[in-house]
Design an enzyme around this catalytic site. Sequence first.
Site, short mmCIF file in Angstrom:
data_model
loop_
_atom_site.label_atom_id
_atom_site.label_comp_id
_atom_site.label_asym_id
_atom_site.label_seq_id
_atom_site.Cartn_x
_atom_site.Cartn_y
_atom_site.Cartn_z
CB CYS A 113 -0.90 0.00 1.23
SG CYS A 113 -1.99 1.45 1.31
CD GLU A 167 -1.64 -1.71 -4.50
OE1 GLU A 167 -0.78 -1.54 -5.41
OE2 GLU A 167 -1.34 -1.83 -3.30
#
Length: 240
Positions: free
Chosen positions: A2, A109
Amino acid sequence: MCGRFSQAYTWEDVYAFSQPLTVPAAPAPNLQAHYNLSPTNEVDVIVWSGQGRALKKARWGLVPPWHKGPLKGVVPHINARLETIDTNKLFNRAFVKNRCIIPASGFYEWTGPKEDRIPHFISHANGTLMAFAGIWERWRNPETGEEIVSCSIITREANTWMSQLHDRMPAMLHPADFDHWLQGHGGKDLLMQPPPEMREWIVHKRMNRAGVGDDDPATCAPAPAEEPVAPEPPVQGSLI
């Protein structure tokens, strides 16, 4: 992994999300929304104060308390792997003593080839906040004497849905487990429960640059579909 996320909410939103904060600020702060948080940015974290849950600020990228050099030389440990968090010397102390919850309105992402990365925004299916499990530490800058609180987001293996985008994802907590996590009563099993149902969409590529659009809600809005390119008319007299 992340590497970017969003904290876009009001004080009332995060107060209710935390069930609520038992050590509220007075007066209630006017929280600034962030749509493209990057490593080393200051982020909101929820910690256990001894009296209850409290909202604090922390630098995203854990600085181990034994670090002796300048802050500039610290690798920003933005993520800590769940599988080794209790054995890795960078994180195991914080895992036992200093846990936090990092509220998030979503995270990003990427898919596609390196030269043409496509950013996706992932959020709770119903639009409510997510509870990333985190850890934090205190470090004193030897050059300035300043105390810096820093944090990491704990990541786990992606579930089936998330694996379409990446093989890792933030470890998320359910509201019923908030106190068990913050007070250290629960172990890694709390972070292996099924995450909430999620949704995703492609966003504008401008957010590929760290910090760009951090104050703009359009940063995490669905990117407009590209207009089809009309074929050029043939040159007069050419063979078709």
